[in-house]
Design an enzyme around this catalytic site. Structure first.
Site, PDB file in Angstrom:
ATOM      1  N   LYS B 104       0.877  -1.169   0.000  1.00 29.23           N
ATOM      2  CA  LYS B 104       0.000   0.000   0.000  1.00 29.23           C
ATOM      3  C   LYS B 104       0.915   1.220   0.000  1.00 29.23           C
ATOM      4  O   LYS B 104       1.652   1.471   0.963  1.00 29.23           O
ATOM      5  CB  LYS B 104      -0.903   0.013   1.237  1.00 29.23           C
ATOM      6  CG  LYS B 104      -1.814   1.222   1.225  1.00 29.23           C
ATOM      7  CD  LYS B 104      -2.730   1.278   2.416  1.00 29.23           C
ATOM      8  CE  LYS B 104      -3.506   2.593   2.359  1.00 29.23           C
ATOM      9  NZ  LYS B 104      -3.900   3.068   3.673  1.00 29.23           N
ATOM     10  N   GLY B 165      -8.410   9.688   9.941  1.00 29.29           N
ATOM     11  CA  GLY B 165      -8.755   9.896  11.346  1.00 29.29           C
ATOM     12  C   GLY B 165      -9.812  10.965  11.568  1.00 29.29           C
ATOM     13  O   GLY B 165     -10.147  11.282  12.697  1.00 29.29           O
ATOM     14  N   ALA B 191      -9.823   5.887   4.322  1.00 30.36           N
ATOM     15  CA  ALA B 191      -9.632   7.032   5.225  1.00 30.36           C
ATOM     16  C   ALA B 191     -10.874   7.891   5.401  1.00 30.36           C
ATOM     17  O   ALA B 191     -11.596   8.197   4.456  1.00 30.36           O
ATOM     18  CB  ALA B 191      -8.491   7.933   4.758  1.00 30.36           C
ATOM     19  N   GLY B 192     -11.106   8.261   6.648  1.00 32.65           N
ATOM     20  CA  GLY B 192     -12.153   9.214   6.982  1.00 32.65           C
ATOM     21  C   GLY B 192     -13.530   8.599   7.191  1.00 32.65           C
ATOM     22  O   GLY B 192     -14.472   9.306   7.509  1.00 32.65           O
ATOM     23  N   ASN B 213      -9.769   1.884   9.607  1.00 38.16           N
ATOM     24  CA  ASN B 213      -8.828   1.669  10.711  1.00 38.16           C
ATOM     25  C   ASN B 213      -9.322   2.331  11.986  1.00 38.16           C
ATOM     26  O   ASN B 213      -9.863   1.673  12.873  1.00 38.16           O
ATOM     27  CB  ASN B 213      -7.429   2.174  10.327  1.00 38.16           C
ATOM     28  CG  ASN B 213      -6.382   1.837  11.386  1.00 38.16           C
ATOM     29  OD1 ASN B 213      -6.673   1.269  12.435  1.00 38.16           O
ATOM     30  ND2 ASN B 213      -5.141   2.178  11.119  1.00 38.16           N
ATOM     31  N   THR B 214      -9.200   3.664  12.045  1.00 33.07           N
ATOM     32  CA  THR B 214      -9.480   4.377  13.298  1.00 33.07           C
ATOM     33  C   THR B 214     -10.840   4.017  13.894  1.00 33.07           C
ATOM     34  O   THR B 214     -10.946   3.745  15.093  1.00 33.07           O
ATOM     35  CB  THR B 214      -9.422   5.896  13.052  1.00 33.07           C
ATOM     36  OG1 THR B 214      -8.200   6.210  12.400  1.00 33.07           O
ATOM     37  CG2 THR B 214      -9.510   6.662  14.357  1.00 33.07           C
TER      38      THR B 214
END
Ligand code: SF4
Lengths: 401, 263
Positions: B104, B165, B191-192, B213-214
């Site tokens: 990645k 995040g 992301a986001g 992830n987050t």
């Protein structure tokens, strides 16, 4: 243009007044802000009027920290290379005016100290030294950094006397990625009083150090003020202004801020403007609310109780199991020990007499004596993963020159 | 009649799960391992800078020990790299350390917002593809860049929904729609995405997969949250494959523009 001109233009007096006299309405406005918070917001959050909002601030600070840094705590340890110093900072145990036991570690001895820390888990080491061009040259620093890489330390920072950009370059090229320089105090008058001799007298030169380091290629920049010299709210505002400036100017560098409080040290200097534990928590939260992405560092200067309490509030990087004297981990360097009295070297007998130290004098007395393993266990118990390695040398590897 | 949604295909490999998982920010490696299992994810990304690449089995950098590379496709990421050279070097080091040839590609020179550098990403992608890597680049939601990366031979593109995040959801929706419309390779929204509804939204738009992830790692209960995202991704994909009903269906009483045809 450097931060010096920005600093000279800052409305510090107005911001300081706001930090003293902010009203509940000012605080509520700063808290309600969605998006970027200004230095005025920061000042309001530092004010006595914000104290009753501490729990609410802590909640937001915690949420922001977890969001951006995760439930993880990065760990590092300092290695003191030398406590020789040509300056006479009144608050520091290493001041040239103090008749303390001094030594400078040879590169192999630095390796021995690092190996000890590697076994404990540390993969991120901060090399600390007093300012002494003869003992701590940039060539010496370069050799220490290069040697540490071979000893299995991927991430290395330095906290030493400020250098010129050109003089930093070989150290960066050897694989050092972090530069830490505290202004100590951002109050010019107090600064003058505290630093009456040696190169450190030059306030502006020190204030521009982070930028010089960035120009030399450092990827992590650490700034801070030593809390206890000037009025803490004013120092906090100046640090925040410095951070705001560096985030724009040095946008590729990861920024960390430290808030070290003065600790007892040789010389017996007493803090003039102490900051309470509660105020410290408020400072941490205000920083996080204003700078959601900036790293906040907490050293072993603080007690275990306070450190454990501050973990969820915004801290992202902690030292553990630290020694603040050269050779502190392994006893290295004791064979070269000497005392300086008024700048004159006095040899120390090989066999220490009763009550006599056998190793170099520490910079300050640490408050959290727990071992690295104990701190890591505590972090886990609090629901945080201790992160030892967060860097790979392949990232910063330079082509051999 | 009921059918399962189709499988995800990347670089000739098939995956049943369309949920990719990031492994940073978890409160412990054990929790991360259990969340991977609960999410059903078959592609898991790990920051190389957190891992031990020396081959000496460092127990203080043992995140990889908690990922079963036989069950999931390991996707090492180059996070921390500020330019193409650093990313390429890191990817090669990872391959040499036995972590495979999937990468990645993450290049963010700004360490605070972690927004990807389009120029360096394209440069690195060209080199890595030539070197035989399966390249999944993390990019801003830029349709032209996505096509350039596809032309360069990347296996997917991974546009961001909003900054890492930030939990703001698919704020780049308009550009993501274009990227999906134009893409000849899988599009992974990365992301986001802070809520399962965000993930479902991306999937309904036609994204081939999402990376989370987050939102899972820092949830009060990461395992349940992993399950919630799993369900949302499956729901979104099903809805996309079935086709959503058009939004506005109010009956129009008159036909001001076409009424003349009735006369
Ligand atoms: S603070 Fe630094 S420069 Fe000042 S006396 Fe101590 S070691 Fe020397």
């Amino acid at each position: 243009m450097s931060f010096v001109s920005v600093f000279n233009e800052l409305p510090l007096a107005n911001l300081a007044q706001l930090a003293r006299d902010a009203t509940t309405v000012d605080v509520e406005r700063a808290l309600a802000r969605s998006g970027h918070r200004s230095l005025s917001d920061f000042a309001a959050l530092l004010s006595p009027a914000a104290a009753p909002f501490l729990e609410a601030m802590a909640r937001e600070s915690h949420a922001l920290t977890v969001q951006h840094f995760g439930k993880a705590m990065r760990l590092f340890a300092p290695v003191y290379l030398s406590n020789e110093c040509v300056n006479n900072c009144q608050y520091c145990g290493f001041s040239r005016d103090n008749p303390v036991l001094r030594t400078t570690l040879a590169v192999e001895q630095v390796m021995a100290e690092a190996r000890h820390l590697v076994v404990e888990g540390f993969r991120n080491i901060l090399l600390v030294a007093g300012e002494h061009p003869k003992f701590v040259s940039n060539g010496y620093l370069r050799d220490c950094v290069a040697a540490l890489h071979t000893a299995g330390v991927p991430s290395i920072s330095i906290e030493v006397g400020p250098l010129e950009t050109e003089d930093y370059r070989p150290v960066v090229a050897a694989g050092c990625e972090g530069l830490v320089v505290y202004q100590e105090t951002y109050n010019r008058e107090v600064y003058r009083e505290m630093h009456t001799a040696g190169p450190k007298k030059d306030f502006n030169w020190r204030l521009e150090t982070a930028e010089r380091g960035y120009a030399a290629g450092f990827r992590r920049l650490g700034i801070g003020a030593l809390i206890g010299l000037g009025k803490w709210r004013e120092e906090a505002i100046a640090v925040a202004a410095h951070a705001e400036y560096l985030l724009k100017k040095c946008w590729r560098a990861q920024l960390t801020v430290s808030l070290p409080r003065l600790r007892p040290a040789a010389g017996e200097f007493e803090p003039r403007h102490p900051m309470s534990d509660r105020e410290m928590a408020q400072f941490v939260c205000a920083l996080r609310l204003t700078f959601p992405h900036v790293g906040i560092v907490l050293s072993t200067r603080e007690s275990p109780r306070l450190r454990d309490g501050l973990i969820p509030l915004g801290v992202t990087l902690m030292s553990a199991g630290s020694h603040t004297e050269p050779g502190g981990y392994t006893g290295a360097g004791s064979e070269k020990l000497h005392r300086t009295e008024h700048g004159k070297i006095v040899e120390v007998p090989a066999v220490p007499s009763e009550g006599e130290h056998c190793c170099a004098t520490e910079q300050f007395v640490i408050a959290d004596m727990r071992s690295a393993a104990e701190v890591a266990a505590k972090l886990r118990a609090l629901g945080y993963e201790p992160v030892w390695k967060d860097w790979d040398p392949a990232l910063s590897e330079k082509t051999p020159s | 009649m009921s059918e399962n949604s189709s499988n995800l295909q990347i670089a000739g490999r098939e995956f049943r799960s369309r949920l990719l998982l990031g492994t940073g920010k978890f409160a412990s490696n054990e929790l991360m391992r259990d969340a991977i299992a609960a999410s059903g994810s078959e592609i898991v990304t790990v920051a190389l800078r957190r891992a031990d690449l020396s081959g000496q089995h460092d127990r203080f950098a043992n995140i990889l020990d908690f990922i079963d590379a036989k069950r999931v496709q390991l996707l090492p990421n180059t996070s921390g790299a500020m330019n193409a050279d650093e990313a390429v070097r890191l990817a090669k080091l990872a391959r040499a350390a036995g972590l495979g040839n999937w990468v990645k590609l993450e290049i963010h020179p700004d360490p605070h917002y972690l927004l990807p550098d389009p120029i360096e990403t394209l440069k690195a992608a060209e080199v890595l593809v030539k070197e035989g890597f399966i390249v999944l680049p993390y990019i801003n939601a830029d349709p032209v860049l996505a096509k350039r990366l596809e032309d360069a031979g990347c296996a997917t593109v991974m546009p961001l929904g909003s900054p890492i995040g930030s939990a703001r959801g698919v704020e780049t929706r308009a550009q993501i729609e274009i990227i999906i419309a134009q893409a000849g390779i899988p599009v992974v929204v990365d992301a986001g995405l802070g809520a399962p509804s965000h993930a479902a939204e991306a999937m309904e738009l036609g994204a081939d997969a999402v990376l989370i992830n987050t939102a899972i790692a820092v949830a009060a209960d990461p395992i349940r949250m992993a399950r919630a995202f799993k369900a949302a991704v499956e729901a979104g994909r099903d809805a996309y494959e079935i086709g959503l009903a058009p939004r506005s269906r109010e009956a129009q009483p008159t036909s001001p523009l076409t009424g003349f045809l009735e006369r």
